[in-house]
Scaffold this active site. Structure first.
Site, PDB file in Angstrom:
ATOM      1  N   ASP A  86       0.924  -1.108   0.004  1.00 39.45           N
ATOM      2  CA  ASP A  86       0.052   0.040   0.048  1.00 39.45           C
ATOM      3  C   ASP A  86       0.853   1.327   0.109  1.00 39.45           C
ATOM      4  O   ASP A  86       0.220   2.480  -0.057  1.00 39.45           O
ATOM      5  CB  ASP A  86      -1.026  -0.125   1.275  1.00 39.45           C
ATOM      6  CG  ASP A  86      -0.255   0.049   2.484  1.00 39.45           C
ATOM      7  OD1 ASP A  86       0.938  -0.180   2.671  1.00 39.45           O
ATOM      8  OD2 ASP A  86      -0.921   0.200   3.515  1.00 39.45           O
ATOM      9  N   SER A  87       2.212   1.111   0.293  1.00 36.78           N
ATOM     10  CA  SER A  87       3.094   2.157  -0.183  1.00 36.78           C
ATOM     11  C   SER A  87       2.673   2.919  -1.608  1.00 36.78           C
ATOM     12  O   SER A  87       3.210   3.814  -1.899  1.00 36.78           O
ATOM     13  CB  SER A  87       4.490   1.731  -0.194  1.00 36.78           C
ATOM     14  OG  SER A  87       4.873   0.580  -0.891  1.00 36.78           O
ATOM     15  N   ASP A 127      -1.096  -6.337  -0.396  1.00 34.58           N
ATOM     16  CA  ASP A 127      -1.327  -5.663   0.906  1.00 34.58           C
ATOM     17  C   ASP A 127      -2.561  -5.074   1.199  1.00 34.58           C
ATOM     18  O   ASP A 127      -3.205  -4.404   0.528  1.00 34.58           O
ATOM     19  CB  ASP A 127      -0.270  -4.394   0.837  1.00 34.58           C
ATOM     20  CG  ASP A 127       0.374  -4.068   2.307  1.00 34.58           C
ATOM     21  OD1 ASP A 127       0.057  -4.777   3.332  1.00 34.58           O
ATOM     22  OD2 ASP A 127       1.002  -3.002   1.939  1.00 34.58           O
ATOM     23  N   GLU A 132       9.465  -3.996  10.308  1.00 36.41           N
ATOM     24  CA  GLU A 132       9.962  -2.819   9.610  1.00 36.41           C
ATOM     25  C   GLU A 132      10.396  -2.054  10.753  1.00 36.41           C
ATOM     26  O   GLU A 132       9.723  -1.535  11.863  1.00 36.41           O
ATOM     27  CB  GLU A 132       8.618  -1.987   8.886  1.00 36.41           C
ATOM     28  CG  GLU A 132       9.159  -0.893   8.516  1.00 36.41           C
ATOM     29  CD  GLU A 132       8.210  -0.190   7.444  1.00 36.41           C
ATOM     30  OE1 GLU A 132       7.048  -1.052   7.217  1.00 36.41           O
ATOM     31  OE2 GLU A 132       8.101   0.946   7.085  1.00 36.41           O
ATOM     32  N   GLU A 146      -1.232  -5.372   8.703  1.00 41.18           N
ATOM     33  CA  GLU A 146      -0.484  -4.811   9.437  1.00 41.18           C
ATOM     34  C   GLU A 146      -0.965  -5.244  11.127  1.00 41.18           C
ATOM     35  O   GLU A 146      -2.055  -5.166  11.093  1.00 41.18           O
ATOM     36  CB  GLU A 146      -0.045  -3.164   9.425  1.00 41.18           C
ATOM     37  CG  GLU A 146       0.220  -2.678   8.205  1.00 41.18           C
ATOM     38  CD  GLU A 146       0.752  -1.542   7.848  1.00 41.18           C
ATOM     39  OE1 GLU A 146       0.251  -0.676   8.958  1.00 41.18           O
ATOM     40  OE2 GLU A 146       1.059  -1.175   6.977  1.00 41.18           O
ATOM     41  N   LYS A 179      -0.982  -9.430   2.845  1.00 41.11           N
ATOM     42  CA  LYS A 179      -0.130  -8.850   4.095  1.00 41.11           C
ATOM     43  C   LYS A 179      -1.209  -7.800   4.817  1.00 41.11           C
ATOM     44  O   LYS A 179      -1.862  -7.289   4.396  1.00 41.11           O
ATOM     45  CB  LYS A 179       1.024  -8.152   3.662  1.00 41.11           C
ATOM     46  CG  LYS A 179       1.908  -7.630   4.719  1.00 41.11           C
ATOM     47  CD  LYS A 179       2.967  -6.885   4.340  1.00 41.11           C
ATOM     48  CE  LYS A 179       3.366  -5.581   3.652  1.00 41.11           C
ATOM     49  NZ  LYS A 179       2.532  -4.877   4.689  1.00 41.11           N
TER      50      LYS A 179
HETATM   51  O1  KIV Z   1       3.503  -1.193   1.660  1.00 42.68           O
HETATM   52  C1  KIV Z   1       4.595  -1.553   1.700  1.00 42.68           C
HETATM   53  O2  KIV Z   1       5.498  -1.475   0.749  1.00 42.68           O
HETATM   54  C2  KIV Z   1       5.364  -2.176   2.794  1.00 42.68           C
HETATM   55  C3  KIV Z   1       6.755  -2.801   2.691  1.00 42.68           C
HETATM   56  C4  KIV Z   1       7.222  -1.391   3.227  1.00 42.68           C
HETATM   57  C5  KIV Z   1       6.951  -4.066   3.654  1.00 42.68           C
HETATM   58  O3  KIV Z   1       4.526  -2.658   3.797  1.00 42.68           O
END
Ligand code: KIV
Length: 295
Positions: free
Chosen positions: A59-60, A98, A197, A130, A128
């Site tokens: 989600d970056s 994500d 992280e 968090e 993934k």
């Molecule tokens: O969103 C993302 O790119 C991430 C990485 C920094 C692990 O969660």
């Protein structure tokens, strides 16, 4: 000199799709796992070609592609759209979608339903999310639905408002103990891997030694079972800031700006396009046209 071509597997090991089993085997054998982010088809192709084990459609995306100040505005629809593009480009890497902010926090049912969309609609192999102990119930149910889950603890960008910004985590004994407990809770809930992280390297190494599942570090030192970076940071394509834990392997922002300036200069000088970049027609057709137009 022999003219017979060597068979493919005589010169290179046969490449197979990376799965949760590969992650497990790599940890067992002490082989490092590599992961990079991608958000589009051409980047997925290049990451896959480089032999990276896993692609995270992070989600970056919200920050490095969509230009938001943080990851909070990213939606399920944004994520699915980009995951589909990545899935079209990558053949071998394990693909991880994500889960965006508020797509798994409301209820376990919501978490399972949204996790399912990543596999069913967007071609991902895993998701993934968090959080630590507070996410264990959701992780357990998603895994029970047949969806592999990668955890993510330490600096969790979706919680910047409670963390007080993008800050390293686990730097006091109490905070570090909480992260050790979070890591164990996620493993017990069935997560197949865990992102650590921006945590102290000693802590990341300790967690990696204690867990059976592989840890993937970002700003967490060399003691993790694998490493991940945001691709736009690695290739120098994100102009706003570069976290201290990032190593820039290229300066693509400058490469792009130079190419655009060269295009502008050549267009202004009329040295582009040349005949090689133009469509032509036979002289006889051209003359016939001029004749028809009376010119
Ligand atoms: O969103 C993302 O790119 C991430 C990485 C920094 C692990 O969660």
């Amino acid at each position: 000199m022999s003219t017979t071509k060597p068979k493919k597997n005589e010169t290179q090991a046969e490449r197979t799709k990376v799965t949760t089993r590969t992650f497990k085997l790599k940890k067992k054998r002490g082989e490092i796992i590599t992961m990079l982010t991608a958000y589009d088809y051409p980047t997925a192709l290049a990451v896959d070609k480089a032999g990276i084990d896993s692609i995270l459609v992070g989600d970056s995306l919200g920050m490095v592609v969509l230009g938001y100040p943080n990851t909070l505005p990213v939606t399920m629809e944004d994520m699915l759209h980009h995951c589909k593009a990545v899935a079209r480009g990558a053949e071998y890497a394990m693909l991880i979608g994500d889960m965006p902010f508020m797509s798994y926090q409301v209820s376990v049912e919501q978490a399972v339903a949204n996790a399912g969309r990543f596999l069913q609609e967007a071609g991902m192999d895993a998701v993934k999310l968090e959080g630590g102990q507070e996410r264990a119930a959701a992780v357990e149910k998603i895994v029970q639905a047949g969806i592999p889950v990668m955890g993510h603890i330490g600096l969790t960008p979706q919680s910047i408002n409670t963390l007080g910004g993008f800050r390293a985590q686990g730097k006091t004994a109490d905070a570090a103990k909480k992260l050790v407990e979070d890591a164990h809770a996620l493993q017990a809930a069935g997560a197949y891997s865990l992102v650590l992280e921006s945590v102290p390297k000693q802590l990341a190494e300790l967690i990696s030694q204690q867990l059976e599942i592989p840890t993937i570090g970002i700003g967490a030192g060399v003691g993790c079972d694998g490493q991940v970076l945001v691709t736009h940071d690695l290739i120098g394509l994100f102009d706003r800031f570069t976290p201290s834990f990032v190593k820039q392997y290229a300066s693509m922002h400058n490469v792009m700006a130079e190419a655009f300036a060269a295009f502008k200069a050549e267009v202004a000088a009329k040295t582009f396009p040349t005949d090689a970049h133009s469509v032509t027609m036979k002289d006889e057709e051209w003359l016939a046209l001029l004749g028809e137009l009376g010119q």
